[in-house]
Scaffold this motif. Structure first.
Motif: not given
Length: 430
Positions: A87, A73, A119, A144, A126, A70
């Protein structure tokens, strides 16, 4: 988050009633006729969470941990104190990174009352929106990819094609839309779209979004793509409503949680609506105060200026009062059943009164909130309102909740709930 392109917007009076009450002051003081942010927003003198975090990273007082799956993130959410349980997932191509979005790789948005983080698997950036207490919404990206010194980049043009447009009354603002998205995620532009606010009917919400949780007989536009002719597509809303498992649509294991909770979505829409109302009230109030100061310097009578300024400030703040009260929100006709732990965590997010009651307590039977005063009253943006605006909003809330002012109708709200909201407000806001 940043959305690209402009589309025909179906703006039913119910969905935009609250936002469309504001343009009088926006136009009267010169804000409504220009594109781009106010001049002071270009100075870089911001006090939002990202600008503070960037300074700490630059000074090596803080760093962000990178992980292969990720990127930055998780570390970013931790620094901003945003719980991954917030989320929500959008699969329509409504971002400047739209090439990376489709129904198999939706964009995840994580949020609290002050920050919004987007994301997308495999996307280079991001996307971040934070709220400066004086300047309002601020837009950033974070590359990112692993680097010794992560950098936040302040954004204007890419984001402002939608986030500073007629859809946000030509002020930097938050924008949530419900669209007709084809099976590949692209927008069927001829079919139009809806600007989603806290007063939008559920039947017009979440086109192009994934939704987990149950809304009973209340059908929405989520989960299922639109099919058929671009100007007149069809959707299987019954199949898309009351979905609790998204694995039939895409591989959810890529994401921090497998949910896009219905309550989280509705809270998000309350918060974006109120944030925009706060920003517009703040900008209009500052413009009114500057106008008054200029007229006073030219020799106008103070009594005349003061009376006009008060009237203008009060007018600018009334949509915010209604939004905080939830005055125009549609009643729920079936209970909402959440799909994850967002509801429990959100209900504990506001400060309690001596009896343990919170403005963040949820109802989910006939209304989203148990008490008719939104916990966004504690957010950074509200605290940053000019004093005349903040004082007016708090006074109006107390007048309505106490029953002194009966002009604002709150259908389905009992006198006991009003009294409780007033008691909580008095105990926690000073």
């Amino acid at each position: 988050m940043a959305e690209g392109g402009s589309y025909l917007v179906k703006s039913p009076s119910a969905a935009l009633r609250l936002l469309c009450a504001i343009p009088f002051l926006v136009g009267a003081f010169g804000w409504g006729e220009r594109q781009g942010v106010p001049p002071e927003n270009r100075s870089g003198k911001t006090g939002d969470p990202i600008s503070r975090l960037a300074k700490e990273i630059d000074s090596k007082a803080r760093t962000l941990a990178y992980e292969p799956s990720h990127g930055y993130l998780r570390a970013l959410l931790s620094e901003l104190h945003i719980d991954p349980v917030s989320q929500v997932l959008v699969f329509s191509k409504t971002s400047f990174q739209s090439a990376f979005i489709d129904p198999s790789t939706p964009r995840a948005i994580y949020f609290d009352g002050n920050c919004y983080v987007g994301w997308i698997p495999g996307a280079p950036n991001i996307e971040i929106i934070t709220v400066d207490p004086e300047l309002g919404p601020q837009f950033y990206t974070l590359a990112n990819r692993r680097t010794a010194m992560p950098r936040f980049v302040k954004q204007t043009d890419d984001c402002f094609s939608c986030h500073d447009s007629p859809m946000t009354h030509n002020l930097p603002g938050l924008l949530t839309r419900s669209v007709y998205a084809a099976p590949d995620g692209r927008l069927l532009t001829a079919a139009g779209s809806y600007v989603t606010t806290s007063v939008s009917p559920i039947s017009e919400r979440w086109g192009g979004w994934y939704v987990t949780g149950k809304s009973g007989s209340q059908l929405h536009m989520g989960n299922e793509p639109a099919r058929g002719p671009e100007a007149n597509p069809t959707q299987d809303r019954r199949r898309g409503t009351n979905v609790t498992d998204l694995s039939r649509y895409f591989d959810t294991s890529t994401y921090l949680t497998p949910h896009s909770d219905i309550v989280s979505l509705m809270v998000l829409e309350q918060q974006t609506t109120i944030t925009n109302c706060i920003n517009q009230a703040a900008q209009s109030t500052r413009a009114a105060l500057k106008y008054a100061a200029d007229m006073l310097a030219l020799g106008w009578e103070r009594d005349h200026i003061d009376a006009g300024t008060i009237e203008r400030v009060n007018h600018a703040c009334e949509p915010l009062v209604r939004a905080l009260l939830g005055a125009d929100e549609p009643a729920l006709t079936s209970p909402l059943i959440p799909s994850n732990g967002f509801s429990k965590k959100f209900s504990l997010s506001a400060p309690p009164d001596p009896q343990g009651r919170r403005l963040s307590d949820l109802d989910l039977k006939t209304r989203i909130l148990r008490y008719p005063c939104n916990p966004m009253i504690y957010c950074t943006g509200f605290r940053g309102l000019p004093t005349p605006a903040r004082d007016h909003v708090l006074r109006r809330l107390r007048e309505v909740l106490s029953g002194k002012d009966t002009s604002v109708q709150l259908p389905g709200v009992t006198s006991e709930s009003r009294a409780a909201a007033l008691a909580i407000l008095d105990a926690t806001v000073h």
